[in-house]
Design a protein around this motif. Structure first.
Motif, PDB file in Angstrom:
ATOM      1  N   ARG A   1      48.294  32.762  49.284  1.00  0.00           N
ATOM      2  CA  ARG A   1      48.428  33.249  47.889  1.00  0.00           C
ATOM      3  C   ARG A   1      47.570  32.273  46.931  1.00  0.00           C
ATOM      4  NH1 ARG A   1      54.187  32.383  45.190  1.00  0.00           N
ATOM      5  NH2 ARG A   1      53.817  30.350  45.644  1.00  0.00           N
ATOM      6  N   THR A   2      47.208  31.299  47.173  1.00  0.00           N
ATOM      7  CA  THR A   2      46.362  30.466  46.528  1.00  0.00           C
ATOM      8  C   THR A   2      44.939  30.954  46.593  1.00  0.00           C
ATOM      9  OG1 THR A   2      47.547  28.362  46.924  1.00  0.00           O
ATOM     10  CG2 THR A   2      45.149  28.159  46.351  1.00  0.00           C
ATOM     11  N   ALA A   3      44.342  31.547  47.739  1.00  0.00           N
ATOM     12  CA  ALA A   3      43.062  32.113  48.132  1.00  0.00           C
ATOM     13  C   ALA A   3      43.111  33.476  47.409  1.00  0.00           C
ATOM     14  CB  ALA A   3      42.961  32.326  49.516  1.00  0.00           C
ATOM     15  N   PHE A   4      44.087  34.202  47.143  1.00  0.00           N
ATOM     16  CA  PHE A   4      44.151  35.382  46.365  1.00  0.00           C
ATOM     17  C   PHE A   4      44.176  35.152  44.958  1.00  0.00           C
ATOM     18  CE2 PHE A   4      45.070  37.552  50.000  1.00  0.00           C
ATOM     19  CZ  PHE A   4      44.796  38.899  50.016  1.00  0.00           C
ATOM     20  N   ARG A   5      44.744  34.120  44.567  1.00  0.00           N
ATOM     21  CA  ARG A   5      44.568  33.724  43.165  1.00  0.00           C
ATOM     22  C   ARG A   5      43.429  33.391  42.535  1.00  0.00           C
ATOM     23  NH1 ARG A   5      50.330  30.236  42.676  1.00  0.00           N
ATOM     24  NH2 ARG A   5      51.836  31.762  42.333  1.00  0.00           N
ATOM     25  N   ASN A   6      42.723  32.238  43.567  1.00  0.00           N
ATOM     26  CA  ASN A   6      41.440  31.958  42.970  1.00  0.00           C
ATOM     27  C   ASN A   6      40.330  32.931  43.084  1.00  0.00           C
ATOM     28  OD1 ASN A   6      42.438  29.392  43.150  1.00  0.00           O
ATOM     29  ND2 ASN A   6      41.918  28.826  45.224  1.00  0.00           N
ATOM     30  N   SER A   7      40.575  34.192  43.646  1.00  0.00           N
ATOM     31  CA  SER A   7      39.653  35.393  43.845  1.00  0.00           C
ATOM     32  C   SER A   7      39.966  36.533  43.045  1.00  0.00           C
ATOM     33  CB  SER A   7      39.397  35.848  45.281  1.00  0.00           C
ATOM     34  OG  SER A   7      40.380  36.278  45.756  1.00  0.00           O
ATOM     35  N   SER A   8      40.943  36.362  41.961  1.00  0.00           N
ATOM     36  CA  SER A   8      41.429  37.333  41.229  1.00  0.00           C
ATOM     37  C   SER A   8      40.639  37.144  39.889  1.00  0.00           C
ATOM     38  CB  SER A   8      42.765  36.949  40.974  1.00  0.00           C
ATOM     39  OG  SER A   8      43.267  38.420  40.026  1.00  0.00           O
ATOM     40  N   ASN A   9      39.767  38.156  39.699  1.00  0.00           N
ATOM     41  CA  ASN A   9      38.894  37.973  38.396  1.00  0.00           C
ATOM     42  C   ASN A   9      38.763  39.293  37.870  1.00  0.00           C
ATOM     43  OD1 ASN A   9      37.888  35.301  39.334  1.00  0.00           O
ATOM     44  ND2 ASN A   9      36.791  36.210  40.809  1.00  0.00           N
ATOM     45  N   LYS A  10      39.141  40.259  38.394  1.00  0.00           N
ATOM     46  CA  LYS A  10      38.868  41.786  37.710  1.00  0.00           C
ATOM     47  C   LYS A  10      40.133  42.482  37.153  1.00  0.00           C
ATOM     48  CE  LYS A  10      34.445  42.322  40.142  1.00  0.00           C
ATOM     49  NZ  LYS A  10      33.527  43.042  40.843  1.00  0.00           N
ATOM     50  N   GLN A  11      41.240  42.176  37.736  1.00  0.00           N
ATOM     51  CA  GLN A  11      42.554  42.681  37.558  1.00  0.00           C
ATOM     52  C   GLN A  11      43.367  41.777  36.316  1.00  0.00           C
ATOM     53  OE1 GLN A  11      45.212  44.768  40.106  1.00  0.00           O
ATOM     54  NE2 GLN A  11      44.506  43.548  41.641  1.00  0.00           N
ATOM     55  N   PRO A  12      43.821  42.621  35.535  1.00  0.00           N
ATOM     56  CA  PRO A  12      44.793  41.933  34.186  1.00  0.00           C
ATOM     57  C   PRO A  12      45.834  41.089  35.167  1.00  0.00           C
ATOM     58  CG  PRO A  12      44.389  44.100  33.557  1.00  0.00           C
ATOM     59  CD  PRO A  12      43.703  43.948  35.051  1.00  0.00           C
ATOM     60  N   GLU A  13      46.198  39.936  34.514  1.00  0.00           N
ATOM     61  CA  GLU A  13      47.172  39.181  35.281  1.00  0.00           C
ATOM     62  C   GLU A  13      48.360  40.040  35.756  1.00  0.00           C
ATOM     63  OE1 GLU A  13      49.398  34.964  34.902  1.00  0.00           O
ATOM     64  OE2 GLU A  13      48.088  35.453  33.414  1.00  0.00           O
ATOM     65  N   SER A  14      49.053  40.601  34.946  1.00  0.00           N
ATOM     66  CA  SER A  14      50.266  41.405  35.136  1.00  0.00           C
ATOM     67  C   SER A  14      50.129  42.389  36.273  1.00  0.00           C
ATOM     68  CB  SER A  14      50.726  41.999  33.889  1.00  0.00           C
ATOM     69  OG  SER A  14      49.976  43.144  33.499  1.00  0.00           O
ATOM     70  N   GLU A  15      48.835  43.049  36.388  1.00  0.00           N
ATOM     71  CA  GLU A  15      48.769  43.981  37.423  1.00  0.00           C
ATOM     72  C   GLU A  15      48.520  43.315  38.766  1.00  0.00           C
ATOM     73  OE1 GLU A  15      45.641  46.575  36.816  1.00  0.00           O
ATOM     74  OE2 GLU A  15      46.372  47.399  34.800  1.00  0.00           O
ATOM     75  N   PHE A  16      47.881  42.036  38.630  1.00  0.00           N
ATOM     76  CA  PHE A  16      47.738  41.287  40.205  1.00  0.00           C
ATOM     77  C   PHE A  16      49.028  40.987  40.603  1.00  0.00           C
ATOM     78  CE2 PHE A  16      47.384  36.931  41.949  1.00  0.00           C
ATOM     79  CZ  PHE A  16      46.557  37.304  42.882  1.00  0.00           C
ATOM     80  N   VAL A  17      49.900  40.384  39.567  1.00  0.00           N
ATOM     81  CA  VAL A  17      51.151  39.735  40.165  1.00  0.00           C
ATOM     82  C   VAL A  17      52.026  40.835  40.522  1.00  0.00           C
ATOM     83  CG1 VAL A  17      53.359  38.695  39.360  1.00  0.00           C
ATOM     84  CG2 VAL A  17      51.131  37.948  38.546  1.00  0.00           C
ATOM     85  N   ASN A  18      52.100  42.139  39.690  1.00  0.00           N
ATOM     86  CA  ASN A  18      52.853  43.114  40.297  1.00  0.00           C
ATOM     87  C   ASN A  18      52.486  44.008  41.600  1.00  0.00           C
ATOM     88  OD1 ASN A  18      54.846  42.748  38.009  1.00  0.00           O
ATOM     89  ND2 ASN A  18      53.746  44.035  36.639  1.00  0.00           N
ATOM     90  N   ASN A  19      51.028  44.094  41.858  1.00  0.00           N
ATOM     91  CA  ASN A  19      50.677  44.965  42.726  1.00  0.00           C
ATOM     92  C   ASN A  19      49.996  44.056  43.899  1.00  0.00           C
ATOM     93  OD1 ASN A  19      51.349  47.168  41.237  1.00  0.00           O
ATOM     94  ND2 ASN A  19      49.340  46.877  39.838  1.00  0.00           N
ATOM     95  N   VAL A  20      49.516  42.887  43.816  1.00  0.00           N
ATOM     96  CA  VAL A  20      48.867  42.114  44.788  1.00  0.00           C
ATOM     97  C   VAL A  20      49.832  40.848  45.291  1.00  0.00           C
ATOM     98  CG1 VAL A  20      46.888  40.826  45.562  1.00  0.00           C
ATOM     99  CG2 VAL A  20      46.572  42.832  44.121  1.00  0.00           C
ATOM    100  N   GLU A  21      49.884  39.973  44.186  1.00  0.00           N
ATOM    101  CA  GLU A  21      50.623  38.885  44.537  1.00  0.00           C
ATOM    102  C   GLU A  21      52.164  39.133  45.065  1.00  0.00           C
ATOM    103  OE1 GLU A  21      52.033  35.472  41.761  1.00  0.00           O
ATOM    104  OE2 GLU A  21      49.911  34.978  42.282  1.00  0.00           O
ATOM    105  N   ILE A  22      52.718  40.277  44.637  1.00  0.00           N
ATOM    106  CA  ILE A  22      54.130  40.536  45.077  1.00  0.00           C
ATOM    107  C   ILE A  22      54.098  40.512  46.690  1.00  0.00           C
ATOM    108  CG2 ILE A  22      53.407  43.043  45.290  1.00  0.00           C
ATOM    109  CD1 ILE A  22      56.255  43.866  44.443  1.00  0.00           C
ATOM    110  N   TYR A  23      53.314  40.591  47.255  1.00  0.00           N
ATOM    111  CA  TYR A  23      53.479  40.641  48.909  1.00  0.00           C
ATOM    112  C   TYR A  23      53.974  39.082  49.067  1.00  0.00           C
ATOM    113  CZ  TYR A  23      52.257  39.643  53.749  1.00  0.00           C
ATOM    114  OH  TYR A  23      52.254  39.194  54.988  1.00  0.00           O
ATOM    115  N   PHE A  24      53.033  38.139  48.620  1.00  0.00           N
ATOM    116  CA  PHE A  24      53.471  36.678  48.690  1.00  0.00           C
ATOM    117  C   PHE A  24      54.700  36.206  48.248  1.00  0.00           C
ATOM    118  CE2 PHE A  24      48.899  37.397  49.047  1.00  0.00           C
ATOM    119  CZ  PHE A  24      48.532  36.959  50.484  1.00  0.00           C
ATOM    120  N   ASN A  25      54.940  36.682  47.033  1.00  0.00           N
ATOM    121  CA  ASN A  25      56.229  36.330  46.274  1.00  0.00           C
ATOM    122  C   ASN A  25      57.399  36.606  46.836  1.00  0.00           C
ATOM    123  OD1 ASN A  25      54.457  35.043  44.385  1.00  0.00           O
ATOM    124  ND2 ASN A  25      54.452  36.548  42.798  1.00  0.00           N
ATOM    125  N   VAL A  26      57.339  37.834  47.673  1.00  0.00           N
ATOM    126  CA  VAL A  26      58.665  38.105  48.192  1.00  0.00           C
ATOM    127  C   VAL A  26      59.043  37.111  49.409  1.00  0.00           C
ATOM    128  CG1 VAL A  26      58.401  40.535  47.788  1.00  0.00           C
ATOM    129  CG2 VAL A  26      57.464  39.822  49.591  1.00  0.00           C
TER     130      VAL A  26
END
Length: 239
Positions: free
Chosen positions: A155-180
C-alpha cells in the motif's frame, strides 16, 4: 510464534525497495505479474484448509477459516471478492500511472515476467499444504501472519507512485484493495490471530508442534527467497 514474528522475511530488501524506491513502468509491470501469480493461490489455500478441517473434525478451525474464506470471497458479493479488487486496483493503477495494458490474474502464470522463484513459491506451498494436517496449519498461520505486513508495504508503494489520479479516486478504486485488508478494522491482524488460535488448539504433542513449525518456517523461507529474487530482478530493470 514469537520466532515467526521476528523472521527475517519481514525485513527483506524487496520490501525496502517498495517502501523507498518509486516504480517505473517496467518495475511495476514486473511486480504486478509476480504479485498476481503469488496471490492467486490465496483463496485456493484457504479453501483447502476448510476442507481438511471438516475432514479432520476440527470444528473450530473450520469455523474460523470459513469466515476468512467468506471475507476473501467478498461476503457473497462477487464484485467485492478480494481477487477482483486486486485485479482491478493493479490494472487501473498500471494504466493511469504507467500506460500499461491490463493483466488478468489467471493469465499471470503465462507471463514472461514471472520469475522461477515465484513459481517455486507456489509449488512449495502446495506441497506443504498437502503433506499432513499439522504442517498445513503451520503454512496457514505463516501466510496469514505475513499478509498484514506485506499488504501494508505494498500500500505504501502504491501511495508513493500515485501521481495522476485524484486522491478520492485513488482511495476508492485502487487503495480499496489494501484497505479491506489492513484498514481500521484490522482484518489481516484478526486473520493472523485466528490462524494462531487454530494452531494452539492442535498442539497436543511434540510431534504436532514440530510439524506445525516445519510448515510455517518452510513457508516463510520460500517466501523470502521469492522476495529476494524479485529485488535482484528490479535492480537489473533499474540499471
Amino acid at each position: 510464534m514469537d520466532e515467526l514474528d521476528r523472521h527475517p522475511v519481514y525485513d527483506n530488501d524487496y520490501f525496502t525497495f517498495l517502501k523507498n524506491s518509486p516504480w517505473n513502468s517496467a518495475t511495476y509491470d514486473f511486480h504486478r505479474a509476480n504479485f498476481f501469480q503469488r496471490t492467486e493461490g490465496t483463496v485456493k489455500g484457504i479453501a483447502h484448509v476448510c476442507a481438511q478441517a471438516a475432514a479432520n473434525d476440527d470444528r473450530d478451525t473450520l469455523v474460523l477459516f470459513s469466515f476468512i474464506l467468506n471475507e476473501e470471497a467478498g461476503n457473497g458479493e462477487a464484485a467485492h471478492c478480494h481477487e477482483v479488487l486486486m485485479e482491478n486496483a493493479h490494472n487501473l493503477h498500471g494504466e493511469v500511472e504507467f500506460g500499461l495494458a491490463p493483466l488478468l490474474v489467471k493469465d499471470a502464470r503465462n507471463s514472461e515476467l514471472v520469475i522461477p522463484e515465484t513459481f517455486a513459491y507456489r509449488e512449495r506451498t502446495r506441497e506443504l499444504l498437502g503433506a499432513n494436517y499439522h504442517r498445513m496449519l503451520g503454512v496457514a498461520m505463516a501466510l496469514e501472519s505475513h499478509a498484514d505486513r506485506m499488504l501494508q508495504v505494498c500500500r505504501t508503494a502504491f501511495r508513493n507512485s500515485s501521481n495522476k489520479q485524484p486522491e478520492s479516486e485513488f482511495v476508492n478504486n485502487v487503495e480499496i484493495y489494501f484497505n479491506v485488508h489492513v484498514g481500521d478494522e484490522g482484518v489481516e491482524e484478526r486473520h493472523a490471530a485466528d490462524a494462531k488460535k487454530c494452531v494452539q488448539n492442535n498442539c497436543r504433542t511434540d510431534a504436532d508442534v514440530a510439524e506445525i513449525a516445519y510448515g510455517a518456517n518452510e513457508t516463510l523461507k520460500i517466501q523470502q527467497e521469492m522476495w529476494n529474487a524479485m529485488h535482484k530482478a528490479v535492480r537489473k530493470l533499474n540499471s
